[in-house]
Design a protein around this motif. Structure first.
Motif, PDB file in Angstrom:
ATOM      1  N   PRO A 128       9.543  -7.537 -10.802  1.00 35.27           N
ATOM      2  CA  PRO A 128       8.424  -6.592 -10.693  1.00 35.27           C
ATOM      3  C   PRO A 128       8.938  -5.164 -10.760  1.00 35.27           C
ATOM      4  O   PRO A 128      10.124  -4.903 -10.490  1.00 35.27           O
ATOM      5  CB  PRO A 128       7.843  -6.897  -9.313  1.00 35.27           C
ATOM      6  N   LYS A 133       3.903  -7.758 -12.889  1.00 38.27           N
ATOM      7  CA  LYS A 133       3.615  -7.277 -11.535  1.00 38.27           C
ATOM      8  C   LYS A 133       4.099  -5.840 -11.390  1.00 38.27           C
ATOM      9  O   LYS A 133       5.280  -5.549 -11.604  1.00 38.27           O
ATOM     10  CB  LYS A 133       4.266  -8.188 -10.501  1.00 38.27           C
ATOM     11  N   HIS A 157       3.735  -2.229  -8.943  1.00 39.95           N
ATOM     12  CA  HIS A 157       3.341  -1.529  -7.722  1.00 39.95           C
ATOM     13  C   HIS A 157       3.365  -0.040  -8.036  1.00 39.95           C
ATOM     14  O   HIS A 157       4.434   0.546  -8.231  1.00 39.95           O
ATOM     15  CB  HIS A 157       4.339  -1.872  -6.603  1.00 39.95           C
ATOM     16  N   ASN A 206      -2.278  -7.644 -12.563  1.00 46.15           N
ATOM     17  CA  ASN A 206      -1.351  -7.834 -11.445  1.00 46.15           C
ATOM     18  C   ASN A 206      -0.757  -6.513 -10.966  1.00 46.15           C
ATOM     19  O   ASN A 206       0.360  -6.479 -10.437  1.00 46.15           O
ATOM     20  CB  ASN A 206      -0.230  -8.799 -11.839  1.00 46.15           C
ATOM     21  N   TYR A 217      -0.891  -3.282  -8.418  1.00 50.06           N
ATOM     22  CA  TYR A 217      -1.341  -2.931  -7.070  1.00 50.06           C
ATOM     23  C   TYR A 217      -1.155  -1.441  -6.834  1.00 50.06           C
ATOM     24  O   TYR A 217      -0.206  -0.827  -7.344  1.00 50.06           O
ATOM     25  CB  TYR A 217      -0.557  -3.721  -6.017  1.00 50.06           C
ATOM     26  N   ASN A 220       1.745 -11.889  -2.935  1.00 53.09           N
ATOM     27  CA  ASN A 220       1.493 -12.053  -4.363  1.00 53.09           C
ATOM     28  C   ASN A 220       2.384 -11.164  -5.210  1.00 53.09           C
ATOM     29  O   ASN A 220       2.856 -11.568  -6.272  1.00 53.09           O
ATOM     30  CB  ASN A 220       0.015 -11.737  -4.664  1.00 53.09           C
ATOM     31  N   MET A 221       2.614  -9.947  -4.744  1.00 51.50           N
ATOM     32  CA  MET A 221       3.408  -8.982  -5.508  1.00 51.50           C
ATOM     33  C   MET A 221       4.897  -9.271  -5.431  1.00 51.50           C
ATOM     34  O   MET A 221       5.600  -9.318  -6.433  1.00 51.50           O
ATOM     35  CB  MET A 221       3.117  -7.555  -4.978  1.00 51.50           C
TER      36      MET A 221
END
Length: 320
Positions: free
Chosen positions: A179, A204, A206, A226, A228, A316-317
């Motif tokens: 990620p 993923k 962030h 995906n 966040y 999830n992340m």
């Protein structure tokens, strides 16, 4: 080596490129931090090595475990400690056995790692730095590559260099199946162009410490399923209108991550009506509930609902 020697604080004499100073501060007690919620939580983005670096010696904190046990609420399960400057990638050689040593961080039970070169340091990126970074990324407790991105507010590195280094690190993340953690500030269009061109749509992501426009948040959330949005203590500041509006009307609960970005952005409530001598100038992972409290206030939801959603999102992340 003796315990005291292993935890010696690095000084400016050890490294002329670092500038830090022990800042007078206070810290809230565990009772204050525990009063809001007992829901378990993870700080998804922190720099606790800088927190320990800034705490005055009077606190007597020599390890991350000391900090957790003495100043964090018991419902803090874990944190993701972010290494984002080239020096930190060779910290096991420069500061061996100290809290600045990334191997000490990895050996800390509640701590996971992320590693990537911050846009401020993009000008220092080279093959050697990348090799040192990849060494950390191969450790089983390193869960992401970042923080990486673009920062046009300070422009500590030239914009074209920032973009080149961001793309290069995205390619490494794809090879490693990691990620990515994105830092973006006043660079919406270039960040959008690079992410949509180089990052697979289902990756993923962030987006750390979001402060840009609500429209940009919506575009990112709609395009990347995906992705966040990371919310820090900045949401507690009166000036954080963009972040507050994103939480109020853009980002759903199943796309929020809670983070302190410690030692920065101490939640505003902790310093309300305090004399300067009593102000808390250093944050740490135990302050996450105050961020959740502000999100709960803005969204008119219960704080425990915010905490549970963020905990699920973290699994999830990051798989943590």
């Amino acid at each position: 080596m003796a315990q005291n020697a292993k935890n010696t604080v690095p000084t400016k004499q050890n490294d002329q490129n670092r500038s830090y100073k022990k800042t007078p501060t206070a810290l809230p007690d565990i009772q204050t931090l525990s009063a809001l919620t007992t829901e378990p939580f993870v700080d998804t983005h922190t720099h606790l090595h800088y927190t320990l670096e800034r705490l005055p010696n009077t606190f007597g904190i020599e390890t991350f475990q000391d900090l957790k046990e003495r100043y964090c609420p018991p419902n803090l399960e874990a944190c993701i400690n972010v290494l984002c400057d080239p020096l930190s990638f060779s910290s096991d050689e420069v500061f061996p056995g100290t809290y600045m040593d990334w191997k000490v961080m990895a050996d800390t039970p509640f701590m996971y790692l992320s590693a990537g070169v911050h846009p401020h340091n993009a000008k220092d990126y080279n093959d050697y730095v990348e090799a040192q970074m990849l060494k950390i990324l191969q450790h089983p407790k390193t869960v992401a590559l970042g923080e990486i991105g673009l920062d046009y507010h300070y422009n500590n590195s030239p914009k074209d260099v920032q973009k080149q280094v961001l793309i290069r690190q995205i390619e490494q993340a794809k090879k490693l199946l990691k990620p990515i953690v994105i830092h973006t500030r006043e660079a919406e269009e270039d960040t959008w162009d690079i992410l949509t061109k180089y990052v697979p749509k289902d990756w993923k992501i962030h987006v750390h410490c979001f402060t840009d426009s609500p429209n940009f948040a919506k575009r990112l959330l709609d395009y990347f399923p995906n992705l966040y949005i990371g919310i820090t203590g900045i949401i507690t500041y009166g000036s954080a209108k963009n972040t507050q509006e994103v939480v109020r009307s853009i980002v759903p609960l199943n796309r929020i991550l809670l983070e302190t970005d410690a030692p920065y952005m101490t939640p505003g409530k902790l310093n309300r009506n305090k004399k300067s001598s009593d102000r808390i100038t250093v944050s740490h992972s135990g302050m996450i509930p105050f961020i959740a409290q502000k999100i709960a206030e803005i969204t008119k939801k219960d704080i425990d609902e915010i905490m549970r959603a963020a905990r699920d999102n973290t699994r999830n992340m990051y798989g943590v």
